[in-house]
Write a protein that holds these residues in place. Structure first.
Motif, short mmCIF file in Angstrom:
data_model
loop_
_atom_site.label_atom_id
_atom_site.label_comp_id
_atom_site.label_asym_id
_atom_site.label_seq_id
_atom_site.Cartn_x
_atom_site.Cartn_y
_atom_site.Cartn_z
N ALA A 71 0.74 -1.45 0.36
CA ALA A 71 0.30 0.04 -0.07
C ALA A 71 1.06 1.49 0.22
O ALA A 71 0.87 2.23 -1.08
N LEU A 72 1.76 1.47 0.54
CA LEU A 72 2.57 2.48 0.62
C LEU A 72 3.66 2.17 -0.07
O LEU A 72 3.73 3.78 -1.03
N GLU A 73 3.65 1.29 -0.82
CA GLU A 73 5.01 1.56 -2.24
C GLU A 73 3.78 2.42 -3.16
O GLU A 73 4.01 2.38 -3.98
N ALA A 74 2.45 1.90 -3.07
CA ALA A 74 1.31 2.37 -4.19
C ALA A 74 1.18 3.42 -4.39
O ALA A 74 -0.05 4.72 -4.29
N GLY A 75 1.73 4.59 -3.17
CA GLY A 75 1.56 6.34 -2.34
C GLY A 75 -0.03 5.95 -1.83
O GLY A 75 -0.41 7.38 -1.48
N GLN A 76 -0.21 5.11 -0.92
CA GLN A 76 -1.06 5.10 0.19
C GLN A 76 -0.65 5.94 1.40
O GLN A 76 0.08 6.00 1.23
N THR A 77 -2.10 7.10 1.70
CA THR A 77 -1.18 7.25 2.51
C THR A 77 -2.20 8.21 3.72
O THR A 77 -3.52 7.01 3.45
N LEU A 78 -2.60 8.38 4.86
CA LEU A 78 -3.62 8.34 5.88
C LEU A 78 -4.61 9.31 5.10
O LEU A 78 -5.84 9.06 4.81
N GLN A 79 -3.89 10.82 4.28
CA GLN A 79 -4.98 11.05 3.34
C GLN A 79 -5.98 10.82 2.62
O GLN A 79 -7.02 10.65 2.60
N LYS A 80 -5.11 9.81 1.85
CA LYS A 80 -5.74 8.74 1.17
C LYS A 80 -6.63 7.88 1.89
O LYS A 80 -8.09 7.03 1.03
N THR A 81 -6.07 7.09 2.78
CA THR A 81 -7.42 6.65 3.50
C THR A 81 -9.06 7.08 4.09
O THR A 81 -9.52 6.10 3.55
N LEU A 82 -8.51 7.80 4.94
CA LEU A 82 -9.93 8.83 4.49
C LEU A 82 -10.57 9.70 3.21
O LEU A 82 -11.81 9.74 3.89
N ASP A 83 -9.42 9.85 2.65
CA ASP A 83 -10.57 9.60 1.04
C ASP A 83 -11.38 8.26 0.84
O ASP A 83 -12.38 8.93 0.80
N MET A 84 -10.74 7.72 0.53
CA MET A 84 -11.08 6.04 0.92
C MET A 84 -12.65 6.05 1.05
O MET A 84 -14.14 5.22 1.09
N ALA A 85 -12.44 5.95 2.63
CA ALA A 85 -14.18 6.09 3.59
C ALA A 85 -14.79 7.28 3.29
O ALA A 85 -16.07 6.61 3.43
N ALA A 86 -14.55 7.99 2.69
CA ALA A 86 -15.21 9.24 2.73
C ALA A 86 -16.11 9.22 0.91
O ALA A 86 -17.34 9.06 0.90
N GLU A 87 -14.68 8.29 -0.19
CA GLU A 87 -15.58 7.99 -1.33
C GLU A 87 -16.94 6.67 -0.60
O GLU A 87 -17.55 6.26 -1.48
N PHE A 88 -16.06 5.16 0.23
CA PHE A 88 -17.74 4.53 0.56
C PHE A 88 -18.15 5.26 1.15
O PHE A 88 -19.85 4.44 0.57
N ARG A 89 -18.13 6.14 1.90
CA ARG A 89 -19.86 6.90 2.00
C ARG A 89 -20.74 7.46 1.78
O ARG A 89 -21.90 7.58 1.89
N LYS A 90 -20.18 7.60 0.17
CA LYS A 90 -21.03 7.95 -1.15
C LYS A 90 -22.54 6.96 -1.20
O LYS A 90 -23.54 7.50 -1.46
N THR A 91 -21.96 6.08 -1.17
CA THR A 91 -22.77 4.93 -1.31
C THR A 91 -23.57 4.17 -0.57
O THR A 91 -24.10 2.98 -0.28
N ASP A 92 -22.90 3.90 1.10
CA ASP A 92 -23.35 3.83 2.70
C ASP A 92 -22.91 4.28 3.20
O ASP A 92 -21.92 4.33 3.74
N ASP A 93 -24.27 4.70 3.69
CA ASP A 93 -24.00 5.45 5.69
C ASP A 93 -24.52 4.33 6.40
O ASP A 93 -24.40 5.46 7.58
#
Length: 263
Positions: A71-93
């Motif tokens: 994940a780190l090598e692919a560029g994952q960061t804390l911000q991207k992890t939060l972005d992922m959660a926010a993206e998930f929340r668009k369709t699942d609350d």
């Protein structure tokens, strides 16, 4: 009431046990990881544990460590992890998300800012494995005030003297680590785990979820039967490491979830 509290209340009313799935955010890359995470509720997952990749994951076995590295090598960061959660929340609350990781990335961002951002992204709870109860003022208590559950680990070495301290500010659920050692190690035996779960439940009204070493639907069923549910991580992450198609990963998860729900 958090989404975690609501989920356990709903499961209890249905007479069902919880199935919790762990995946490393950003493994093997952002897009694939997000696709898997979005597919988990449909595969029967009640609560998603989203790993926050970190360079020095001391509690994790080789499978999770390698997932973090990918994940780190692919560029994952804390911000991207939060972005992922926010993206998930668009369709699942409704499906709860627990972020699991280490304190360093949170500390680096700043606790106050992190908690505001995590809440806004739709994170419901935190498991921060390297912050003991003695450090509750650092993150645990501020997190609870911000409306996030702070979930603590109990282990076979958490004796009766230590357990009240571990439970003191815990909320959401208690994560019982069924074996001594690292993630993905030996499989737990329900007969060994049952008395420990009973011991914890005698001291808290919180649900107790058991993890570490569960790899099959049968194991998920037997462990969930003596607790309030079970967690599977390394077995799922192994399939991602093998570059299995997303549909195959989710089918495997569904088998595990079905096992836990039969308990």
């Amino acid at each position: 009431m958090t989404r975690i509290d609501a989920k356990f209340a709903a499961l209890k009313s249905e007479g069902k046990k919880a199935f919790v799935a762990y995946v490393m955010a950003g493994d093997p890359n952002y897009a694939t990881s997000l696709e898997i995470i979005k597919g988990l509720p449909g595969a029967g997952v009640d609560i998603i544990e989203m790993g926050l990749p970190f360079t020095d994951p001391m509690a994790d076995g080789p499978t999770i460590q390698l997932a973090g590295q990918r994940a780190l090598e692919a560029g994952q960061t804390l911000q991207k992890t939060l972005d992922m959660a926010a993206e998930f929340r668009k369709t699942d609350d409704t499906t709860p998300i627990v972020m699991m990781g280490y304190y360093n990335p949170i500390y680096s961002r700043g606790v106050e800012r992190f908690l505001v951002d995590a809440k806004a992204a739709g994170i419901d709870g935190l498991i921060v494995v390297d912050l003991p109860p003695e450090e509750d003022d650092e993150l645990c208590i501020p997190a609870q005030k911000a409306g996030l559950n702070f979930i603590r680990l109990a282990t076979p070495t958490t004796d009766d003297k230590r357990l009240p301290k571990v439970l003191q500010n815990t909320s959401g659920f208690v994560y019982y680590v069924s074996i001594t050692g690292i993630t993905g190690a030996a499989a737990p035996q329900a007969s060994d785990v049952a008395p420990e779960v009973a011991r914890i439940k005698s001291q808290t009204a919180l649900p107790v979820i058991v993890g570490f070493g569960v790899r099959t639907p049968e194991a998920a069923q037997s462990i969930a039967a003596i607790a309030d549910g079970t967690v599977v991580g390394s077995a799922i992450v192994s399939l991602i490491e093998q570059k299995k198609p997303v549909a195959e990963v989710l089918a495997f998860v569904k088998g595990l979830a079905d096992g836990a729900h039969r308990a």
